[in-house]
Design a protein around this motif. Sequence first.
Motif, PDB file in Angstrom:
ATOM      1  N   ALA A 190       1.042   7.445   9.738  1.00 53.35           N
ATOM      2  CA  ALA A 190       2.501   7.561   9.747  1.00 53.35           C
ATOM      3  C   ALA A 190       3.163   6.202   9.585  1.00 53.35           C
ATOM      4  CB  ALA A 190       2.960   8.229  11.041  1.00 53.35           C
ATOM      5  N   ASP A 191       2.645   5.179  10.302  1.00 55.14           N
ATOM      6  CA  ASP A 191       3.331   3.888  10.244  1.00 55.14           C
ATOM      7  C   ASP A 191       3.231   3.261   8.865  1.00 55.14           C
ATOM      8  OD1 ASP A 191       0.622   3.483  10.462  1.00 55.14           O
ATOM      9  OD2 ASP A 191       0.749   1.816  11.868  1.00 55.14           O
ATOM     10  N   LYS A 192       2.075   3.414   8.187  1.00 54.68           N
ATOM     11  CA  LYS A 192       1.934   2.843   6.846  1.00 54.68           C
ATOM     12  C   LYS A 192       2.809   3.579   5.833  1.00 54.68           C
ATOM     13  CE  LYS A 192      -1.062  -0.094   8.330  1.00 54.68           C
ATOM     14  NZ  LYS A 192      -0.642  -1.493   8.559  1.00 54.68           N
ATOM     15  N   PHE A 193       3.156   4.818   6.141  1.00 55.65           N
ATOM     16  CA  PHE A 193       4.000   5.591   5.245  1.00 55.65           C
ATOM     17  C   PHE A 193       5.476   5.247   5.433  1.00 55.65           C
ATOM     18  CE2 PHE A 193       6.665   9.401   4.641  1.00 55.65           C
ATOM     19  CZ  PHE A 193       6.434   9.648   3.300  1.00 55.65           C
ATOM     20  N   TYR A 252      -5.417   0.548  -0.154  1.00 54.31           N
ATOM     21  CA  TYR A 252      -4.907   1.677   0.635  1.00 54.31           C
ATOM     22  C   TYR A 252      -3.386   1.755   0.544  1.00 54.31           C
ATOM     23  CZ  TYR A 252      -3.979   4.661   4.715  1.00 54.31           C
ATOM     24  OH  TYR A 252      -3.546   5.654   5.541  1.00 54.31           O
ATOM     25  N   LEU A 253      -2.730   0.623   0.723  1.00 53.64           N
ATOM     26  CA  LEU A 253      -1.261   0.623   0.699  1.00 53.64           C
ATOM     27  C   LEU A 253      -0.721   1.000  -0.675  1.00 53.64           C
ATOM     28  CD1 LEU A 253      -0.636  -2.588   2.839  1.00 53.64           C
ATOM     29  CD2 LEU A 253      -0.584  -0.194   3.581  1.00 53.64           C
ATOM     30  N   ASN A 254      -1.416   0.603  -1.718  1.00 54.92           N
ATOM     31  CA  ASN A 254      -0.999   1.019  -3.059  1.00 54.92           C
ATOM     32  C   ASN A 254      -1.210   2.511  -3.253  1.00 54.92           C
ATOM     33  OD1 ASN A 254      -0.288   0.257  -5.961  1.00 54.92           O
ATOM     34  ND2 ASN A 254      -2.274   1.273  -6.246  1.00 54.92           N
ATOM     35  N   ASN A 255      -2.246   3.073  -2.574  1.00 58.79           N
ATOM     36  CA  ASN A 255      -2.486   4.511  -2.671  1.00 58.79           C
ATOM     37  C   ASN A 255      -1.331   5.310  -2.071  1.00 58.79           C
ATOM     38  OD1 ASN A 255      -5.648   6.276  -2.536  1.00 58.79           O
ATOM     39  ND2 ASN A 255      -3.621   7.088  -2.946  1.00 58.79           N
ATOM     40  N   VAL A 256      -0.669   4.738  -1.054  1.00 57.71           N
ATOM     41  CA  VAL A 256       0.520   5.398  -0.497  1.00 57.71           C
ATOM     42  C   VAL A 256       1.583   5.536  -1.577  1.00 57.71           C
ATOM     43  CG1 VAL A 256       2.306   5.281   1.268  1.00 57.71           C
ATOM     44  CG2 VAL A 256      -0.012   4.497   1.799  1.00 57.71           C
ATOM     45  N   LYS A 257       1.743   4.506  -2.398  1.00 60.97           N
ATOM     46  CA  LYS A 257       2.712   4.568  -3.506  1.00 60.97           C
ATOM     47  C   LYS A 257       2.291   5.617  -4.530  1.00 60.97           C
ATOM     48  CE  LYS A 257       3.827  -0.349  -3.032  1.00 60.97           C
ATOM     49  NZ  LYS A 257       3.841  -1.684  -3.701  1.00 60.97           N
TER      50      LYS A 257
END
Length: 932
Positions: free
Chosen positions: A5-8, A173-178
């Motif tokens: 949730a926090d990374k989103f 991982y963070l780019n995968n959120v995008k």
Amino acid sequence: DGLRADKFFEPDERGRYRAPFLRGVIEEKGRWGVSHARPPTESRPGHVAIIAGFYEDPSAVTKGWKANPVEFDSVFYQSRHTISFGSPDIVPIFCSSLPHSTWGSYPHEYEDFATDASFLDHWSFDQFEGLLNRSLDDVKLRQLLLQDKLVIFLHLLGCDSNGHAHRPYSSIYLNNVKVVDEIAERMYNLMESYFNDNGTAYVFTADHGMSDKGSHGDGHPSNTDTPLVAWGAGIRSPKFLAYTDKPDDGFRFVDDHRHDMPTPQNWALEGFERVDVNQADIAPLMATLVGLPCPLNSVGNLPSHYLKLSKSDEVEAVLANTKQILNQFLRKSEQKQSSSLYFKPFKPLVNYSSVLDRIEDLISARDYKTAMKYSEELRSMALAGLHYFQTYDWFMLMTTITLGYIGWMANLIIHVLQSYTTFPASLLKRTQVYPMNTSMKVYIGGCLFMGLSSIILLLEKSPPLYHAYVFMTIFLWTRIVQNYEFMKSAWRELFNMPFKYIMNLLISSVAALLILEFLVMSFFDRKLYTWCFLALGILASVCGAFSIEASPAVAIYTWLACWFLSVFTLMPAEIPENNNLVIFSGALIILIAMASRWATINTTTFWLYLNRANKQAPKSSKLFFVQVTLISVSSIMVCLTTSHRSQHKELHPLHQLINWCVAGFAMALPLFSPCSVLSRLTSIFLGFAPPFLLLSIGYEAVFYSAFALVLMGWIFLESANLYCSEGSNSSCHSSLADGPVYGYDERCLQLSDLRIPLLFMILFNVAFFGTGNFASIASFEISSVYRFITIFSVSACDVRTIFLFKVVFNFQLLIIPPFFSWQPFLMTALLIFKLFIPYMLVICTFSAITKIVRVPRIGCYFLVILFSDVMTIHFFFLVQNTGSWMEIGNSISHFGIVSAQVVFVLLLFALTNIYTKDIEVSSWQLTSRKYM
């Protein structure tokens, strides 16, 4: 899958949000919140909660998370048609047996942790887009898509795979959120352009989060907190609220987070109403949006704050959700009532029908607020009633099993007192008359009570295990009643004893309980053994130097040996490979053996007990030389096979043959060693060293030597204590002669002999935790067997089997895959044998000490059983059925391991008796007693 949730919600380092489209949805189109997942935070139970509305039982692990132990209802089953694309580990679980579904999944080979897994998300979307494009030319497919009650499920695995491989704070991982946000936007645009009817509802969420270590499964907020965003048809628009500090209303989510948790400031969403839900609440939400009944076994509460409904429709939706849960309760109640002779209903819901009528009347009167309140209260009561009937037999079972353990321990105590202690002959004579007159009556009464219990259980349709629990408990307590007169006489005899003896008994009992509680705690923190052996080293050396009056060298040796062993429980459970330590351990073993051989020449003081066969035959020297040579060869083979494997080559057949021959030949040699205590134990130590070295990969090889040093220190102290007592206390001779004698060199058990089984328990558990344990993957490091068998030729099925064997011992569950070759069995046998070797050293030492001290070994074994059962009862009450699967599995493992320990020790006694049955011990009294 695996989206935190926090990374989103939080912005990146440049202040930009990673999910701009869904961020816009939260601010302009829909509602948002945090979905609280319940441990175990794994993919399968998370999806079951989302789609079926209940929290899956851990027994699903026995199916490898691939199949349903029990088929269950879901939103997909209730739908007119379901379309799904995604992971082969998730989609087939819900769609493979669903006739009204269209689904697809990519091959397992696509899940490559060495790459950026975000392409898996694109695959899922591309498959669905291709389906819509095909429908333009396929009339039948077009008609299917235009039906009502249609559910479309896209499973996006990228975040989970990238989180495992690269950690959730990595750029991948963070780019995968995008990427996920882009797919959500493309999906929305595609659906709106295809249907163009504003009749689609969208729900975006995740099954679990991801810890900073790239794992999930437990109840940490990084794993339980997942995003929830809903918008479209039937969903309310955003609601802006000024921030107020709301009081705690007592409501708790499944992860024990309270209601109305404050939103982190860096999310910048304080002004938008946040509606958190339990993960199982999403299933009734989706069912209500599509116009479906809630899944049959759903326990989720409909989150009405997400729904754009009129007051009357909202109350009707909540009432339907309440009736669905209430019907589960009524079915459980009906089943239990039909089989119970004395049924105890759930009192808060006895008058549920009148409450339902009251709600209907309120709805008719348009008092929707009060009707909503009553509906929610009735729903909460129905959930409490479900739990009541799921644990209906809990008290009976816990009581029966606890009484069974207490009865078993009482029988053990009676047996030890009758068979292995020095009660006066008059006491034995008095108590032998009564059982002859009453035993038949007691047995008849026990049989009648057992028959009555059987009839009651049969009438209540209880499972067969219930019968077994009750029968065993009644049998054990019948045995206790049979010995009632003996217990009464023993109690009277105890009160006639001196006050000093009673105080010693109380102190010894309290000390034993404290030690056993310490052993229970050590299952949760193995580092406690470090403090234990630091203290034990000082205590043993002080007792040896002052109380026993042993030589200062023995006191110092015991101190250093205990402190050396204390280091290993500070080591990581995941054993790092370090072959230099293995080779060093080989040299250390040889040095220890040489020192022990030098000690066998010493015939002064207490060494008399250890060196009865003091004349060193030539073959003894040759045997010692052969054993040392085998250890040297095994050290060389460790170096050679490791070097060969480092070049990515298969195990050389010649190396494999040498390793097998060295290990097998070495274990047979101790049978030909001299029969004196020190010579035989040294030979056993040398005999098991080559296979242990060949199965070691790091510091556990040095643990073998340190453990043997402590065991030898135990023997030295017991021998010194016996030498001191026999040499200075003449009363010892008379006490041994007066009591029953079990063979020419055994005496009765005394209160002070409790130290022997207690020390055995400590050392046995140290062998268990010194370098890991059965519940630790470190104990099952596959590279440990590379020197005996290669896995490079093992098929994919065999690799799966090896993983399942890890699961077997991690969760103590019996999992037998249908097809595998012999290789995984052999690997598992080698891994378990490696863990057994330290246990065998402990038991050989225990057997030698019982011969040195001249106490009956079986009597001491019964005390070990007694102490193990005390620990078992404690672990029985610690078994849990909630929390992560690792927590549940470990609690069951601990209970199962300690329960099986008594049988396990008995089997090892039988095995080690091959090596220890010929041990001979000298004594100052031996000659005179044999003459008598």
